[in-house]
Design a protein around this motif. Structure first.
Motif, PDB file in Angstrom:
ATOM      1  N   GLU A 166      11.562  21.317  28.872  1.00 53.40           N
ATOM      2  CA  GLU A 166      12.617  21.321  30.055  1.00 53.40           C
ATOM      3  C   GLU A 166      11.259  20.419  31.462  1.00 53.40           C
ATOM      4  OE1 GLU A 166      16.458  23.560  30.647  1.00 53.40           O
ATOM      5  OE2 GLU A 166      14.237  24.192  30.774  1.00 53.40           O
ATOM      6  N   LEU A 225       9.478  16.957  33.459  1.00 55.15           N
ATOM      7  CA  LEU A 225       9.749  17.165  35.424  1.00 55.15           C
ATOM      8  C   LEU A 225       9.022  15.635  36.139  1.00 55.15           C
ATOM      9  CD1 LEU A 225       9.549  20.460  36.288  1.00 55.15           C
ATOM     10  CD2 LEU A 225      11.926  19.151  35.806  1.00 55.15           C
ATOM     11  N   LEU A 274      15.297  20.569  38.992  1.00 51.16           N
ATOM     12  CA  LEU A 274      15.025  22.065  37.581  1.00 51.16           C
ATOM     13  C   LEU A 274      16.303  22.568  37.806  1.00 51.16           C
ATOM     14  CD1 LEU A 274      13.654  22.897  35.587  1.00 51.16           C
ATOM     15  CD2 LEU A 274      12.388  23.826  36.359  1.00 51.16           C
ATOM     16  N   THR A 279      13.532  14.884  40.196  1.00 49.44           N
ATOM     17  CA  THR A 279      14.430  15.755  38.494  1.00 49.44           C
ATOM     18  C   THR A 279      14.574  17.324  39.663  1.00 49.44           C
ATOM     19  OG1 THR A 279      12.977  15.177  37.304  1.00 49.44           O
ATOM     20  CG2 THR A 279      13.915  16.792  36.514  1.00 49.44           C
TER      21      THR A 279
END
Length: 336
Positions: A267, A271, A277, A275
């Protein structure tokens, strides 16, 4: 012919003589023993008193060193050099010329003392306060502006004297700068004085500060000083308030930090700008407010106008404030 004494008369005479001798001895024992008084020792300070004086003046030197270093924003070192009893005439002989010397009133004793600051030390102090780097110049008389600046420095030293001596109730009150003829008339030439000398150093100069106090009027204060030295030290209200005031101006780095969480490396690697998160946290998760890198308490992120803020939770906040108050560091703190 003379009268002949019988054995009874002789015994009566010896009994009377013994009674008179016993009465004389009793009278001698009842009278107080007299000692010669040496007036030359009036106002003499004992060794115990001198040690107590040294401890107080050493505290004054350390406090003034820290205060001056902070105010001038340049290294300023000060230490106690000596404390001794001198006739006032000998103190006058040691004065440098020219110098800055002022009178200070000792309350509640109603006496007057003297504080001298050598001009060799005054010049770099004035230079720093006028925007210079603390260079020393040849010794000369001060201008009116320079004298006004130096007077504020001496008043600061008098305030530190009050903090050092306040435990015995002695207060120093700055009066004015004195001329050399006026100083010579302050005390009689033979009067005993307590002379305390300090040495101060700056990067480009050094000089002395001398404190002269009449020894006779100090005896009652000095006895109290020795008795106070045997008691446990307690922070005075003035010192407590001063610490709170100074700490109120201190600045700490602050950060609102999420609790520890785990994220996948994939993950983080994916990025890019824009994006979003997704964090593995509940909607109402509480963050940690950290001051100076230390955890202060739990808080919620909020908005205060155009600024971000942190709203502390009640329990942790109150416990933390109680701990700060016990240490005398600061008042109740709220962060919004």
């Amino acid at each position: 012919m003379g009268k002949q004494l019988g054995q009874g008369d002789i015994d009566a005479l010896f009994a009377a003589a013994s009674t008179n001798a016993a009465n004389s001895s009793a009278e001698e024992l009842s009278e107080p023993l007299l000692e010669r008084y040496d007036f030359s020792r009036a106002g003499q300070i004992s060794n115990d008193q001198m040690r107590a004086i040294s401890s107080v003046n050493d505290l004054f030197a350390r406090n003034l060193m820290h205060t001056m270093s902070t105010w001038l924003r340049t290294p300023f070192k000060m230490k106690l050099v000596a404390g001794e009893q001198l006739p006032f005439s000998e103190f006058l002989e040691r004065l440098s010329s020219p110098s800055y010397i002022c009178s200070i009133r000792l309350e509640p004793l109603g006496a007057v003392g003297l504080l001298e600051l050598e001009l060799a030390l005054a010049s770099p102090i004035v230079d720093v306060l006028l925007g210079g780097v603390g260079r020393a110049w040849p010794t000369r008389e001060l201008t009116e502006i320079e004298e006004a600046i130096l007077t504020s420095v001496v008043q600061m030293a008098v305030r530190e004297l009050n903090l050092a001596w306040q435990s015995v109730g002695l207060e120093f009150v700055f009066e004015k700068r004195e001329s050399e003829p006026a100083v010579a008339r302050m005390l009689t030439a033979g009067e005993k004085t307590l002379c305390v000398s300090f040495e101060a150093r700056m990067p480009e100069a050094q000089g002395a500060m001398n404190l002269c106090l009449p020894a006779v009027v100090l005896n009652a204060i000095l006895r109290r000083l020795i008795s106070e030295g045997d008691r446990p030290k307690r922070r005075s209200r003035e010192a407590h308030a001063r610490i709170r005031e100074l700490m109120g101006e201190a600045k700490f780095g602050a950060a609102l930090q999420f609790p520890v969480m785990r994220l996948r490396a994939s993950e983080l690697a994916a990025l890019e700008p824009g994006t979003v998160l997704r964090l593995p946290l509940a909607k109402h998760s509480i963050s940690e407010l950290r001051l100076g890198g230390l955890q202060f308490g739990r808080a919620h992120p909020v908005r205060m106008g155009e600024h971000r803020g942190a709203q502390l939770e009640g329990d942790d906040h109150e416990d933390r404030n109680e701990a700060l108050d016990d240490q005398g560091i600061g008042e109740t703190m709220s962060v919004n």
